[in-house]
Write an enzyme that holds these catalytic residues in place. Structure first.
Site, short mmCIF file in Angstrom:
data_model
loop_
_atom_site.label_atom_id
_atom_site.label_comp_id
_atom_site.label_asym_id
_atom_site.label_seq_id
_atom_site.Cartn_x
_atom_site.Cartn_y
_atom_site.Cartn_z
N HIS A 108 -1.90 0.97 7.16
CA HIS A 108 -2.24 1.23 5.77
C HIS A 108 -1.80 2.64 5.40
O HIS A 108 -1.58 3.48 6.28
CB HIS A 108 -3.76 1.07 5.60
CG HIS A 108 -4.20 1.05 4.18
ND1 HIS A 108 -3.71 0.16 3.26
CD2 HIS A 108 -5.12 1.80 3.50
CE1 HIS A 108 -4.29 0.35 2.10
NE2 HIS A 108 -5.14 1.36 2.21
N CYS B 217 0.82 -1.21 0.00
CA CYS B 217 0.00 0.00 0.00
C CYS B 217 0.86 1.26 0.00
O CYS B 217 0.53 2.26 -0.65
CB CYS B 217 -0.96 0.01 1.17
SG CYS B 217 -0.16 -0.13 2.77
N ASP C 13 -7.94 5.76 -2.43
CA ASP C 13 -7.07 4.67 -2.00
C ASP C 13 -6.66 3.87 -3.22
O ASP C 13 -7.44 3.07 -3.75
CB ASP C 13 -7.81 3.78 -1.00
CG ASP C 13 -6.87 2.74 -0.40
OD1 ASP C 13 -5.68 2.70 -0.81
OD2 ASP C 13 -7.32 1.99 0.47
#
Lengths: 666, 305
Positions: free
Chosen positions: A451, A407, A467
């Site tokens: 994250h 991520c 995202d």
């Protein structure tokens, strides 16, 4: 030396047992040599008891003491501070056992033991630690009972049973004090032990950091929602934003701390919840966007995170209300936007080139963002915890060559491209998702839920979150890291036996969730029961109370309670015996002040004569009083009781307030 | 009257040297119309004390030496057929004296012992169907030897209870014994004692003693003492109401001797050992002689106020 009261065998046995139990929870952080010292001292002590060894000499004791002090200094780098202090305390506890000779020493040892038990909570305040401490406390109590030469002296189990009984009896008082005793803030603060060893988000990020975190199953925080738990895909827990990029590492800009609070407009339905956070040694708190909290000494920084003035060193409970649809900085702030466009010079030329191309293709910001997201979705990007090594142009490598990453890679690369295309943007670090525990209706978020995502700024719309990871691995967002990495087996690589790896076994998972729920309740209701919460509970029971009123009423209530017990015990309303008898008791008290006590079974007459001899100057008054007393009490002559009283008063006047030794002729 | 009592004590003390407290207790026992048991070794002056008391108080004195073949008739008397009158005439036994010394009472069989003890309790004897009253001041001093118990019949508790007091004379002090050795024979001194009190005076005093006042507070003390013997674990059994009555009676006599017309706790404490010592047994040793240590405990533990 005959005055010394020896320590009974049973007490010594229990003290040795208690010492084992007291030191056990400290084993995890004690230096190895302390354990060696302990075993040596205990063995020596046993040998002393068996008369195979002598007590250590004064010189040796001094040497041991200094050596222990030096040892603590060498292994902890200081003699002060909690960490070193506890080691020093445990050292003293161990050495005292060796030195223990008299009952007084044993008492010191026992009280030291109680103190060491309490210090263990500094390192572990879980429910298991609290329950465990019942054992050493019981053993210490048993040692204390064994010190008294009672009929239990030869029955160790009965001693322990009595100690356990005493513990049980103390339970209601403990509960009362727990609920009502005001939590007084510390008079001084000490650095908490082991602060630097906490895993968690740090204030800067290279892509590998979050991958490292994902190997940890440690708990980050738990959140209880007042209403429905929002869907998993909306659980983006903001911790901090990273808006400085040096080509390799994203970090937060130092200017953040000094910038004013951002302006934002509440919109949509609020979500309220409470969070119990594990110690992180960092000042920021976790919350959904955009959060407000009543926690003192906490404020919202310009990047919408909540930050406390001090790092979180202990479990922390706080209430938050979030407005997920709030409009964030619709007008922007010039400095903030300038920071959100910063890029290092001379790195990643291909990415910059690509950004320029995109800009020409999509003049609208939103179109550009969507194209970028579509790019991640449609090109063969892979979500993995094992990305290849990157060269100096890390973003270029990632975007055009390897296309494998975590991520942090996606968020970092997207922010880079957006900035290169002239759109203010930044990386947000935090946690995403979490495991829902149906037993307690809360979400627990672990380190592997860490994250990173992106937010960019648009005029009038303010900051918008996107995202990129969702485009690559939607299962990461929808069901968690484990599913996202199902094919890779890199989830929780480092800990093969963690119960988190066995979530597919339903019964094991049930037990794990139930246990977690218990721990969470402990944290929320026991450890978290502090100042504000206590006041809130008491207010619910008794209406509005202030801390000061609480203390006053507590002290007053305690005094009243004791007064009732005293009344019940002494029953002053039951006039004990005849008025003459009470007067005689006063007479006795009067003489007691001058060191003349009535012996057990001594008749009043004998006592009075003895007193008259001891106090020759006041003899006439004493004899006179006694004569009247006898006449009235035994001969039954009806003399006015006032006479007796007045004679007592005469005697009191005749007696000096304090007699010098010379006046008394014993 | 009290001066005469002091004179009595004085006279007895002339004969029995260095035993003032015991003499006083014996006199108090007599004034309270109780009987006295003296438990001591031979030769400690038991007979001398009895003899001297009888003399001083002007009482007729009889001594019965108890042996294992003593029959009740030897104590009470028998009817003998008189040839001249052709009738049985009663020949009274030694029990019909005013002061009877029953020497070594535990050597006689229980049958003979009980004959004496019945007489003590009832104040009269029934012989061959005829009830004969005993003389009015009637006082029995029994002695027993605590050491040589071979061939003896120890008095059971019920019979010990009949004695108001049990005394032990004990060895004389050094000075007293020296005076004893240098002086005349004690027995020779006895005839020289003249009666200080006559019968009417003694009767008057004995009538006065029960009138000595006892306050509520003092009765409470006596009750506390008695309760302690009934509730404390170290006592094999508690004191009977007869014992508490006896304690009060003896305390009154003691107070009277001290010249007071009311009782104070000192009086109770003074007579307590001799009044209850023989009525108490230790739980740990019910057949033993632990009474006196128990009494010391009572004196110490029970508060007089």
């Amino acid at each position: 030396m005959s005055q010394i009261q020896v320590i009974p065998r049973i007490s010594l046995t229990w003290l040795l047992v208690a010492q084992v139990l007291v030191i056990l929870p400290h084993l995890s952080h004690l230096p190895l040599w302390v354990i060696g010292l302990w075993l040596g001292c205990a063995a020596w002590r046993v040998q002393i008891f068996r008369m195979r060894a002598n007590y250590p000499s004064t010189l040796l004791k001094l040497g041991l003491m200094i050596a222990t002090g030096c040892g603590v200094f060498l292994s902890r780098g200081s003699l002060i501070g909690l960490d070193a202090g506890v080691v020093l305390l445990v050292g003293a506890f161990i050495l005292k056992l060796l030195e223990m000779r008299t009952r007084r020493d044993a008492l010191v040892l026992i009280f030291l033991g109680f103190f060491v038990v309490v210090t263990a909570y500094l390192f572990d305040d879980s429910i298991t630690a609290a329950l465990y401490s019942v054992l050493p406390v019981t053993a210490l109590l048993a040692g204390l009972i064994g010190l008294q030469q009672s009929s239990l002296a030869s029955r160790p189990w009965d001693t322990a049973k009595l100690a356990a009984g005493l513990m049980l009896q103390a339970l209601p008082i403990m509960l009362l004090l727990f609920v009502f005793f005001p939590r007084i803030g510390p008079l001084w603060s000490l650095p908490m032990p082991g602060g630097n060893a906490v895993t968690g988000l740090s204030d800067s990020m290279t892509p590998g950091d979050i991958a490292d975190l994902s190997r940890s199953g440690a708990l980050a925080f738990r959140a209880s929602f007042d209403g429905e738990v929002p869907p998993r895909t909306e659980l983006y827990w903001r911790a901090l934003t990273l808006d400085r990029f040096d080509g390799r590492r994203w970090s937060q800009s130092s200017a953040l701390n000094y910038s004013p609070s951002p302006d934002w407009q509440k919109a949509g339905d609020p979500v309220s919840y409470s969070i119990v956070m594990q110690p992180s040694s960092q000042p920021w708190l976790f919350a959904l966007d955009v959060a407000e909290t009543s926690l003192p000494q906490t404020r919202q920084l310009s990047d919408f995170r909540l930050q406390r003035s001090k790092p979180v060193e202990r479990s922390l409970l706080y209430q938050v209300t979030s407005w997920p649809q709030a409009l964030r900085e619709p007008h922007g702030s010039s400095t903030g936007l300038r920071r959100a466009l910063q890029l290092p010079a001379n790195v990643d030329p291909r990415s910059r080139q690509w950004a320029r191309e995109l800009r020409q293709q999509y003049p609208q910001d939103e179109q550009l963002v969507n194209a970028l997201l579509k790019h991640f979705n449609q090109q063969p990007f892979v979500y993995t915890l094992r990305p290849p090594q990157m060269s100096r142009d890390s973003v270029d490598d990632f975007l055009f060559d390897s296309r494998r990453g975590f991520c942090a890679h996606y968020a970092g690369a997207m922010t880079f491209v957006l900035r290169a295309a002239g759109i203010p943007s930044r990386v947000v670090a935090g946690y995403q998702g979490g495991e829902y525990n149906p037993n307690g209706n809360y979400v627990q978020v672990r380190q592997f839920d860490a994250h990173a995502w992106v937010e960019y700024w648009q005029p009038d719309r303010g900051w918008v979150s996107v995202d990129p990871t969702f485009q690559v691995a939607p299962e990461r967002i929808e069901s968690g890291l484990e599913q996202a990495l199902a094919g890779e087996e890199s989830f929780m690589e480092g800990s093969p036996f963690s119960p988190l790896r066995f979530r597919k076994l339903a019964w094991l998972n049930q037990i794990r969730l139930a246990w977690d729920n218990l721990n969470y309740s402990w944290q929320r209701w026991v450890l978290g029961y502090q100042g504000a919460q206590q006041l809130e509970l008491l207010q619910r029971w008794f209406g509005r109370v202030e801390a000061r009123e609480l203390i006053i009423s507590l002290v007053g209530g305690g005094a009243l309670f004791l007064a009732f017990i005293a009344l019940w015990l002494f029953k002053p309303w039951i006039r004990n015996g005849a008025p003459e008898q009470r007067l005689f008791s006063q007479f006795e008290r009067l003489l007691r002040r001058h060191g003349i006590y009535r012996k057990a079974g001594e008749v009043p007459g004998h006592f009075a004569r003895r007193a008259a001899i001891a106090l020759p100057r006041q003899a006439p008054e004493i004899i006179q009083f006694y004569r009247s007393f006898e006449a009235q009490y035994y001969a039954g002559e009806s003399i006015d009781p006032k006479l007796l009283r007045s004679q007592l008063r005469q005697l009191r006047r005749a007696l000096p307030l304090r007699l010098s030794r010379l006046d008394r002729q014993q | 009257m009290r001066r005469k009592l002091e004179a009595c004590l004085e006279a007895v003390n002339q004969v029995l040297l260095g035993k003032e407290p015991q003499v006083r207790l014996a006199l108090a026992c007599l004034l309270a119309r109780g009987h006295l048991l003296i438990e001591d070794l031979p030769g400690m002056g038991k007979t001398t004390l009895s003899h001297a008391l009888a003399k001083v108080l002007g009482l007729s004195f009889q001594r019965v030496q108890f042996t294992s073949d003593l029959l009740p008739g030897d104590i009470l008397g028998t009817s003998v057929f008189d040839k001249d009158s052709g009738q049985f005439t009663f020949h009274p036994g030694p029990i019909f004296a005013e002061l009877v010394l029953a020497d070594e009472i535990n050597r006689a069989t229980p049958k003979s012992q009980s004959a004496l003890l019945e007489a003590m309790e009832e104040g009269q004897v029934t012989i061959e169907g005829a009830t004969r009253p005993l003389p009015d001041p009637f006082f029995v001093i029994a002695t027993q030897n605590p050491v040589s118990q071979g061939g003896t019949f120890a008095l059971p508790e019920s019979q010990l209870d009949r004695f108001l007091m049990r005394l032990s004379l004990g060895y004389p002090a050094r000075g007293a014994e020296k005076a004893l050795l240098l002086g005349d024979s004690r027995r020779a001194l006895l005839p020289q004692i003249s009666a200080v009190l006559d019968h009417s005076e003694l009767a008057a005093i004995q009538a006065e003693v029960p009138k000595v006042r006892v306050s509520d507070a003092l009765v409470e003390y006596v009750l506390r003492l008695v309760e302690a013997t009934r509730t404390q674990p170290q006592f094999a059994w508690g004191l009977s109401p007869r014992a508490s009555l006896a304690l009060l009676a003896a305390s009154r006599a003691w107070a009277y001797l001290a010249g007071r017309d009311y009782v104070i706790p000192e009086d109770v404490q003074a007579v307590l050992p001799s009044v209850v010592g023989h009525r108490l047994r230790e739980r740990a040793d019910p057949s033993g002689h632990g009474g006196s240590t128990l009494v010391q405990g009572l004196l110490r533990e029970v508060t007089p106020l």
